[in-house]
Design a protein around this motif. Structure first.
Motif, PDB file in Angstrom:
ATOM      1  N   GLU A 482       0.835  -1.205   0.000  1.00  0.00           N
ATOM      2  CA  GLU A 482       0.000   0.000   0.000  1.00  0.00           C
ATOM      3  C   GLU A 482       0.871   1.257   0.000  1.00  0.00           C
ATOM      4  O   GLU A 482       0.583   2.222  -0.718  1.00  0.00           O
ATOM      5  CB  GLU A 482      -0.903  -0.022   1.233  1.00  0.00           C
ATOM      6  CG  GLU A 482      -1.840   1.192   1.316  1.00  0.00           C
ATOM      7  CD  GLU A 482      -2.741   1.113   2.524  1.00  0.00           C
ATOM      8  OE1 GLU A 482      -3.480   2.076   2.765  1.00  0.00           O
ATOM      9  OE2 GLU A 482      -2.708   0.071   3.239  1.00  0.00           O
ATOM     10  N   GLU A 483       1.951   1.247   0.805  1.00  0.00           N
ATOM     11  CA  GLU A 483       2.827   2.428   0.905  1.00  0.00           C
ATOM     12  C   GLU A 483       3.432   2.770  -0.453  1.00  0.00           C
ATOM     13  O   GLU A 483       3.420   3.932  -0.882  1.00  0.00           O
ATOM     14  CB  GLU A 483       3.927   2.152   1.931  1.00  0.00           C
ATOM     15  CG  GLU A 483       4.994   3.239   2.007  1.00  0.00           C
ATOM     16  CD  GLU A 483       6.126   2.841   2.931  1.00  0.00           C
ATOM     17  OE1 GLU A 483       7.210   3.466   2.820  1.00  0.00           O
ATOM     18  OE2 GLU A 483       5.948   1.918   3.756  1.00  0.00           O
ATOM     19  N   GLU A 485       2.476   1.734  -3.438  1.00  0.00           N
ATOM     20  CA  GLU A 485       1.468   2.029  -4.446  1.00  0.00           C
ATOM     21  C   GLU A 485       1.063   3.501  -4.360  1.00  0.00           C
ATOM     22  O   GLU A 485       0.904   4.188  -5.378  1.00  0.00           O
ATOM     23  CB  GLU A 485       0.258   1.116  -4.249  1.00  0.00           C
ATOM     24  CG  GLU A 485      -0.903   1.407  -5.187  1.00  0.00           C
ATOM     25  CD  GLU A 485      -0.534   1.243  -6.656  1.00  0.00           C
ATOM     26  OE1 GLU A 485      -1.205   1.852  -7.509  1.00  0.00           O
ATOM     27  OE2 GLU A 485       0.436   0.496  -6.960  1.00  0.00           O
ATOM     28  N   ASN A 486       0.919   4.003  -3.123  1.00  0.00           N
ATOM     29  CA  ASN A 486       0.615   5.426  -2.947  1.00  0.00           C
ATOM     30  C   ASN A 486       1.758   6.294  -3.469  1.00  0.00           C
ATOM     31  O   ASN A 486       1.540   7.335  -4.085  1.00  0.00           O
ATOM     32  CB  ASN A 486       0.357   5.723  -1.472  1.00  0.00           C
ATOM     33  CG  ASN A 486      -0.915   5.068  -0.975  1.00  0.00           C
ATOM     34  OD1 ASN A 486      -1.826   4.794  -1.757  1.00  0.00           O
ATOM     35  ND2 ASN A 486      -0.998   4.818   0.329  1.00  0.00           N
ATOM     36  N   TYR A 487       2.996   5.851  -3.200  1.00  0.00           N
ATOM     37  CA  TYR A 487       4.146   6.597  -3.698  1.00  0.00           C
ATOM     38  C   TYR A 487       4.146   6.638  -5.226  1.00  0.00           C
ATOM     39  O   TYR A 487       4.421   7.672  -5.838  1.00  0.00           O
ATOM     40  CB  TYR A 487       5.440   5.965  -3.178  1.00  0.00           C
ATOM     41  CG  TYR A 487       6.691   6.562  -3.775  1.00  0.00           C
ATOM     42  CD1 TYR A 487       7.239   7.745  -3.276  1.00  0.00           C
ATOM     43  CD2 TYR A 487       7.324   5.940  -4.860  1.00  0.00           C
ATOM     44  CE1 TYR A 487       8.376   8.291  -3.834  1.00  0.00           C
ATOM     45  CE2 TYR A 487       8.458   6.481  -5.415  1.00  0.00           C
ATOM     46  CZ  TYR A 487       8.982   7.667  -4.894  1.00  0.00           C
ATOM     47  OH  TYR A 487      10.116   8.201  -5.447  1.00  0.00           O
ATOM     48  N   VAL A 489       1.571   6.397  -7.288  1.00  0.00           N
ATOM     49  CA  VAL A 489       0.489   7.244  -7.792  1.00  0.00           C
ATOM     50  C   VAL A 489       0.860   8.717  -7.692  1.00  0.00           C
ATOM     51  O   VAL A 489       0.609   9.506  -8.608  1.00  0.00           O
ATOM     52  CB  VAL A 489      -0.809   6.948  -7.010  1.00  0.00           C
ATOM     53  CG1 VAL A 489      -1.898   7.950  -7.392  1.00  0.00           C
ATOM     54  CG2 VAL A 489      -1.266   5.517  -7.286  1.00  0.00           C
ATOM     55  N   LYS A 490       1.548   9.110  -6.595  1.00  0.00           N
ATOM     56  CA  LYS A 490       1.861  10.524  -6.387  1.00  0.00           C
ATOM     57  C   LYS A 490       3.117  10.962  -7.128  1.00  0.00           C
ATOM     58  O   LYS A 490       3.171  12.081  -7.662  1.00  0.00           O
ATOM     59  CB  LYS A 490       2.035  10.797  -4.894  1.00  0.00           C
ATOM     60  CG  LYS A 490       0.762  10.617  -4.089  1.00  0.00           C
ATOM     61  CD  LYS A 490       1.019  10.885  -2.619  1.00  0.00           C
ATOM     62  CE  LYS A 490      -0.248  10.699  -1.794  1.00  0.00           C
ATOM     63  NZ  LYS A 490       0.005  10.946  -0.347  1.00  0.00           N
TER      64      LYS A 490
END
Length: 628
Positions: A482-483, A485-487, A489-490
């Motif tokens: 999750e960590e 994947e967020n990185y 996307v941003k």
């Protein structure tokens, strides 16, 4: 008075000269014989030591090969695994994990199986080697034995093993590994069918270095011969061997014993022979002059000692005669010596009168002076050491600040800058929110850097705490998925991030925090050096290992630099257009955590195509399979 002193001196010198003659001449004779005996014993010790050291290497390689053959015969079935190319490829995949386990247990320089491809198409070999002897094994490219020139000396390991069953080779250059090696090879048959050859090797350069250090004589040479008396190694650095040594080698029988060969007084050299279990031999040649050099030196030094003793005797005689009549001058001379700063001056007066008492008081005074001086000297040395420690501490602190200043200064400057911008009353709420996000981002970066530095220090000192527990693998890795994947996307939405698993819903007994930190290092590196394509996180298990694999399509690195990435503070930069941040301890910490958790780490990379890092942990009785 003077006539008596003259007679006394002559009698003392005559007695001293007679004593030296009666004791010196036999001493010289026996000392010369003992010196020669010691030199010959040293030759035998050097020969035995060389034989013992090389024998250990040979024994280890042979044991590795025997263990390899045992694994091979316990898993191989000729009908099922040697019928066609597909069956043999399947067998190679099946035996590879066991070979990796064998490498992990025995730690040889290499381990290989070369299959006979006379009746099977394709290239069929299994070959692992540790070129730099750092515990990292590389699998060599496969080849077919039919592609090789079997008459070339570098293929003696195949031809001789096939004809003799097993063989040791002379040193040869193996182009595939770019190394000069000595091999032990065993032919493997099944019902009179040649399956192939297997074996192991060691670096010839290591053997040369080891034997060069053992040979400490100035003349002669140390020679290693194979069972046919062909030269394997010589300490002569390419220079021709002495004719006597060549003659000894040519006539040396295969079953000769070890020890000093019979001497011939007309020979210029003395020879010692050592034997190995594989019928190889060591021949140590040393010139007779060097053997007797210590004996001749001993005679020379004993002559010097006798002359020195005679001179001392003359001095004692003169001093004794003078001491009888002039004790006052003697004590006065001691006072003068003390005034020159020689505090170890002592008076030895045995006259049983006032002069002796005066000398005793002088000695007591000098003892007290020397005691005070020693105390002052100890205090001075203590202060000097404290000063040196302080200077060394300042030097280390300056070096540490210089190396880490960039990684600390950059986020701090960003924090300070955005903090000042937030105080601007004209900034909007959205701008302040953006400023606060930058401050939080740089604060987290600074905290992670400090945590990485502290972990590096703990790993260096061997003080990293372990908190072992049972945990689910997929649960431990879900936060990381999750960590990052967020990185993605941003920060890098154009990349893909795939997470794959091969029935890895299993329970492990390890430290979940350190395992997550280890995987985070690998994913950080993958995202940092990847600008196109994407990153893949794969979790899988085999019969003997549990593996986590991180692959990327980033810039990659050259094959000759893959070993450098695990060195502390080493940053391997393959780009000429971009500078990458980092202190150079990420992969160093990753390797340290892998070893701490009893695992292995392997890295393979191709420049311009990407990098794959595999961490592997052995499955043991504490490892649990998925709950059913």
């Amino acid at each position: 008075m003077y006539g008596f002193r003259k007679k006394l001196i002559i009698q003392m010198l005559s007695l001293a000269a007679l004593a030296m003659l009666l004791t010196g001449l036999p001493g010289v004779y026996f000392a010369r014989g003992q010196a020669k005996k010691d030199a010959l014993l040293h030759m035998q010790q050097v020969t035995r030591l060389a034989s013992s050291d090389v024998e250990k290497q040979f024994t280890h390689i042979k044991e590795v090969s025997m263990a390899l053959e045992a694994v091979f015969r316990s898993t191989f079935n000729k009908k099922e695994d040697f019928s066609n190319q597909e069956s043999l490829n399947s067998y190679k995949k099946r035996i590879t994990p066991q070979l990796r386990e064998l490498l992990h247990l025995l730690r040889p320089m290499s381990l290989w199986i070369v299959f006979n491809t006379d009746s099977i198409e394709g290239r069929h070999t299994i070959s692992f080697f540790d070129k730099h002897r750092n515990g990292i094994y590389h699998r060599a490219k496969e080849y077919s034995i039919r592609e090789k020139d079997l008459y070339h000396p570098s293929m003696n390991w195949w031809t001789k093993a096939v004809n003799q069953g097993e063989t040791w080779t002379l040193p040869y250059y193996w182009q595939g590994w770019d190394m000069e090696i000595i091999s032990y090879s065993r032919a493997v048959y099944d019902d009179s069918t040649l399956i192939g050859c297997l074996g192991s090797d060691f670096l010839f350069s290591e053997l040369e270095h080891q034997l060069d250090n053992l040979f400490t004589f100035e003349t002669g040479c140390l020679v290693l011969l194979d069972e046919n008396n062909e030269r394997v190694y010589s300490s002569s650095d390419g220079q021709p061997l002495p004719d006597e040594t060549l003659k000894i080698i040519s006539k040396l029988p295969k079953n000769s014993g070890a020890g000093i060969l019979p001497e011939n007084q007309r020979n210029e050299y003395i020879h010692s022979v050592g034997k190995l279990s594989n019928n190889w031999s060591f021949v140590l040649s040393v010139s007779r002059k060097e053997i007797l050099a210590d004996a001749n030196k001993l005679i020379f030094y004993m002559g010097l000692i006798l002359a020195f003793v005679f001179i001392i005797t003359v001095i004692i005689a003169l001093h004794f005669s003078n001491y009888i009549t002039s004790p006052v001058n003697y004590l006065l001379g001691k006072f003068r010596t003390a005034t020159e700063g020689k505090l170890n001056a002592r008076a030895d007066i045995q006259t049983n009168d006032e002069m002796q008492e005066l000398g005793d008081h002088f000695n007591k005074m000098m003892v007290e002076l020397q005691k005070s001086f020693n105390e002052l000297e100890i205090a001075r040395k203590r202060l000097t050491k404290e000063k040196e420690r302080a200077l060394e501490s300042d030097s280390l602190k300056s070096s540490f600040l210089e190396n880490l200043s960039h990684e600390v200064r950059t986020p701090l400057m960003a924090i300070v800058g955005f903090s000042e911008l937030m105080t601007d009353p004209e900034s909007t709420a959205k701008e302040r929110e953006d400023f606060f996000r930058h401050i939080a981002q740089n604060s987290n970066q600074l905290v992670r850097f400090i945590e990485d530095t502290l972990l590096f220090a703990q790993l260096e000192k061997g003080q990293t705490p372990l908190k072992m527990s049972y945990f689910k693998v997929h649960e431990a890795l879900s936060d990381l998925k999750e960590e990052f994947e967020n990185y993605r996307v941003k920060q890098k939405p154009h990349l893909y991030f795939r997470t794959l698993s091969d029935n890895c819903d299993m329970t492990l007994h390890s430290d979940p925090t350190l395992l997550k930190r280890l995987v985070r290092y690998l994913l950080d590196n993958a995202f940092k050096f990847t600008d196109k394509g994407g990153i893949t996180l794969l979790c899988r298990r085999t019969d003997h290992h549990f593996e986590i694999i991180v692959s990327d399509s980033g810039i990659g690195i050259s094959d000759d630099k893959t070993d450098l990435v695990f060195r502390k503070f080493c940053k391997v930069i393959e780009s000429n257009t971009r500078v990458y941040d980092g202190a150079g301890i990420g992969l160093t910490n990753a390797r340290g955590l892998t070893l701490l958790l009893n695992g292995t780490i392997e890295l393979s990379s191709t420049r311009g195509e990407g990098t794959t890092v595999t961490i592997s942990f052995p499955l043991n009785e504490e490892t649990k399979w998925p709950d059913k």
